[in-house]
Write an enzyme that holds these catalytic residues in place. Structure first.
Site, PDB file in Angstrom:
ATOM      1  N   GLU A   1      58.113 -40.672  66.123  1.00  0.00           N
ATOM      2  CA  GLU A   1      57.415 -42.072  66.316  1.00  0.00           C
ATOM      3  C   GLU A   1      57.746 -42.219  67.757  1.00  0.00           C
ATOM      4  O   GLU A   1      56.883 -42.677  68.598  1.00  0.00           O
ATOM      5  CB  GLU A   1      58.153 -43.125  65.617  1.00  0.00           C
ATOM      6  CG  GLU A   1      57.263 -44.568  65.499  1.00  0.00           C
ATOM      7  CD  GLU A   1      58.016 -45.366  64.688  1.00  0.00           C
ATOM      8  OE1 GLU A   1      57.682 -46.517  64.695  1.00  0.00           O
ATOM      9  OE2 GLU A   1      59.260 -45.175  64.140  1.00  0.00           O
TER      10      GLU A   1
ATOM     11  N   ARG B   1      67.248 -31.840  52.733  1.00  0.00           N
ATOM     12  CA  ARG B   1      67.097 -32.145  51.257  1.00  0.00           C
ATOM     13  C   ARG B   1      66.297 -31.079  50.435  1.00  0.00           C
ATOM     14  O   ARG B   1      66.283 -30.963  49.288  1.00  0.00           O
ATOM     15  CB  ARG B   1      66.585 -33.678  50.995  1.00  0.00           C
ATOM     16  CG  ARG B   1      67.870 -34.668  51.232  1.00  0.00           C
ATOM     17  CD  ARG B   1      67.426 -36.131  50.744  1.00  0.00           C
ATOM     18  NE  ARG B   1      66.427 -36.422  52.229  1.00  0.00           N
ATOM     19  CZ  ARG B   1      66.820 -37.191  52.970  1.00  0.00           C
ATOM     20  NH1 ARG B   1      68.089 -37.426  53.268  1.00  0.00           N
ATOM     21  NH2 ARG B   1      66.078 -37.422  53.899  1.00  0.00           N
TER      22      ARG B   1
END
Lengths: 174, 174
Positions: free
Chosen positions: A96, A59
């Site tokens: 994560e 993006r």
């Protein structure tokens, strides 16, 4: 910036339960919204000499492309692993769970190139920090990091504290 | 356009032996080259009313972002499978071996939106044709298909014959 914020769609439980995904596509597809967002960046950086906009996949390519053209800079793509066809510099960064990798072409930045790193969203700042390290490894200078959206509760601003940062809208509470 | 062409790097045997890959990153990272390419598109489309630029993932995002901003249009991302967070229209298309899928958000285009479909490269035209079908399924109008590079020997122009097409540079012989 509340008008820009209202153009961002929130999608609950995407990509997994408990996450509110901030969907920028509704802003991009709105002619006023997209122009306004880019013009905000342009007015912020107009008097900073910039040689290259480094846009983070994918993006970030939309924002970075518009910004680089308007600022008459070169556009450098920071891509995921294995996507670039020529010789790359590679930087690993922490997710994560596990790690990921970002790459840019070795000839994309030359010594003392003043670089603006651009992505749609600042969350933990891991990807952007990795992109900044790549700029510096190629002896470029990070003049700033620009985001449409910032999620301040995820600590990205602290992680990128050594760089100038600019974001257009902010969503707290996650 | 020879100046633009000279900014495109050719990488032999990528992604597989016998293929000469046309690498647009060297054009994008050149401030003059990137600006010139976008300005060429802008001057070509300046008098065509366009509501949405439909940019094909992912190099098309860079070109499409710059073009949409300059033409004051909305920007619609045509993405690979599973990348968009909201409800999508999906179109399958043929690859050399197997099939692939392209998606756009259902609300990205409304009836009679005049759409310009943008990608970096026209090869067989399969992806672009699929993106055009998505535009039409959402009752938009394809006003044209724009590419930086065209590989005329791969038949894309014939496949997209019903649409207006514009490319900046051409590489024959493959």
């Amino acid at each position: 910036m509340n008008q820009l914020k209202s153009l961002i769609r929130t999608i609950p439980d995407f990509p997994k339960p408990g996450i509110e995904f901030r969907d920028i596509t509704t802003l991009l597809q709105d002619p006023w919204g997209f122009k306004r967002a880019i013009d905000e960046f342009v007015s912020h950086y107009r008097y900073s000499p910039i040689d290259k906009v480094v846009a983070i996949e994918s993006r970030g390519f939309v924002i970075g492309g518009a910004l680089a053209h308007h600022l008459s800079c070169g556009l450098v793509m920071a891509r995921k692993k294995g996507k670039l066809p020529w010789m790359v510099e590679r930087q690993e960064y922490q997710l994560e769970y596990g790690t990921d990798v970002i790459e840019i072409h070795k000839d994309a930045i030359v010594k003392d190139d003043r670089c603006l790193v651009v992505d749609d969203l600042l969350a933990t700042g891991g990807t952007c920090e990795a992109a900044c390290k790549l700029v510096e490894r190629l002896q470029g200078i990070v003049v700033g990091c620009a985001f449409v959206i910032e999620l301040p509760d995820l600590g990205g601003r602290a992680r990128l504290a050594k760089y100038d940062q600019h974001s257009l809208v902010s969503f707290s509470g996650h």
